[in-house]
Design a protein around this motif. Structure first.
Motif, PDB file in Angstrom:
ATOM      1  N   PHE A 155     -36.524  31.244   5.925  1.00 59.62           N
ATOM      2  CA  PHE A 155     -36.206  29.796   5.439  1.00 59.62           C
ATOM      3  C   PHE A 155     -35.222  29.587   5.282  1.00 59.62           C
ATOM      4  O   PHE A 155     -34.706  27.966   5.402  1.00 59.62           O
ATOM      5  CB  PHE A 155     -36.835  29.160   3.710  1.00 59.62           C
ATOM      6  N   LEU A 215     -38.997  24.034  -4.324  1.00 58.40           N
ATOM      7  CA  LEU A 215     -39.449  25.097  -3.895  1.00 58.40           C
ATOM      8  C   LEU A 215     -39.873  26.851  -4.133  1.00 58.40           C
ATOM      9  O   LEU A 215     -39.209  26.993  -4.761  1.00 58.40           O
ATOM     10  CB  LEU A 215     -39.162  25.285  -2.343  1.00 58.40           C
ATOM     11  N   GLU A 229     -41.252  33.931   4.974  1.00 57.42           N
ATOM     12  CA  GLU A 229     -40.048  33.829   4.946  1.00 57.42           C
ATOM     13  C   GLU A 229     -39.634  34.337   5.863  1.00 57.42           C
ATOM     14  O   GLU A 229     -38.206  35.288   6.383  1.00 57.42           O
ATOM     15  CB  GLU A 229     -39.138  33.263   3.930  1.00 57.42           C
ATOM     16  N   ILE A 259     -42.249  24.788   6.154  1.00 59.64           N
ATOM     17  CA  ILE A 259     -40.950  24.214   5.402  1.00 59.64           C
ATOM     18  C   ILE A 259     -39.552  23.377   6.363  1.00 59.64           C
ATOM     19  O   ILE A 259     -39.457  22.273   5.497  1.00 59.64           O
ATOM     20  CB  ILE A 259     -39.803  25.203   5.460  1.00 59.64           C
TER      21      ILE A 259
END
Length: 231
Positions: A18, A86, A177, A224
């Motif tokens: 991410f 998040l 991620e 994302i």
């Protein structure tokens, strides 16, 4: 420049894949571990973006981890202000707890790469990028949906895989991620029993990671990036 803060619950669960979309969106990232003495003094309402990563502990293990209450309380304040947040795996469970939901041990260990099933809201959200893409799962806890959120994704074993509230809050039970981070080997170290409870061996899971990881990370980054663009 916008500021982003990563809350790291264990050294081997960082932002991983991410990082690229967050930095590309213009955020300068900082990080703090919950074991850092300074953690108790961090103002959760200051960063433009707060990112809570995973960890092996449960939200309900508060006696063993006194920082959990402190984190949940400050997170509740941030969420009440509608500030971009998040959460991933334990981070998602922390968000649920901060919104009043009880986190508890689930029916099975869900470990390995498998897709999540998107509902109509999920298909019309940034999660559309992960549709039908095997994602890494590594958890055994769950929670009822907090009041006022929108469910986005489920699996057969865990109905609450992702939820959001407006554009500013996104909680993911799965690890979009992970798939290219060498720290995955630290996840596997000593995890034979945990992985075995999900019906896998370490070698099988490592093979899934090597084969499916790059596709999972690419999809996770796209998800994302779109979420951040809408903030």
């Amino acid at each position: 420049m916008k500021k982003g803060l990563i809350i790291r619950h264990t050294p081997y669960e960082g932002i991983a894949g991410f990082r690229q979309p967050v930095e590309d969106a213009g955020y300068a990232l900082d990080r703090i571990d919950v074991t850092d003495p300074e953690f108790a003094r961090v103002n959760f309402n200051t960063p433009d973006l707060l990112i809570l990563m995973g960890g092996p502990m449960g939200v309900y293990e508060r006696d063993a981890h006194p920082w959990i209450d402190c984190e949940v309380d400050r997170l509740a304040s941030r969420i009440s202000l509608g500030l971009p947040t998040l959460g991933v795996c334990l981070g998602a469970q922390m968000i649920a707890a901060a919104m009043g939901a009880k986190v508890y041990s689930g029916p099975v260990k869900e470990v390995g790469f498998a897709p999540v099933a998107l509902n109509a809201a999920g298909a019309d959200s940034p999660l559309r990028h992960v549709a039908e893409v095997p994602m890494l799962h590594w958890h055994g806890d769950t929670f009822p949906l907090p009041e006022g959120v929108e469910l986005l994704a489920s699996t057969d074993s865990y109905a609450h895989q992702a939820f959001r509230r407006g554009p500013e809050l996104l909680a993911l039970q799965f690890h979009a991620e992970m798939g290219e981070d060498p720290r995955f080997e630290e996840w596997l170290d000593g995890a034979d029993d945990y992985v075995g409870q999900a019906g896998l061996t370490i070698d099988q899971l490592r093979g899934q990671h090597d084969r499916l990881g790059p596709g999972a990370v690419a999809a996770g980054r796209a998800m994302i990036a779109e979420w951040l663009e809408a903030l």
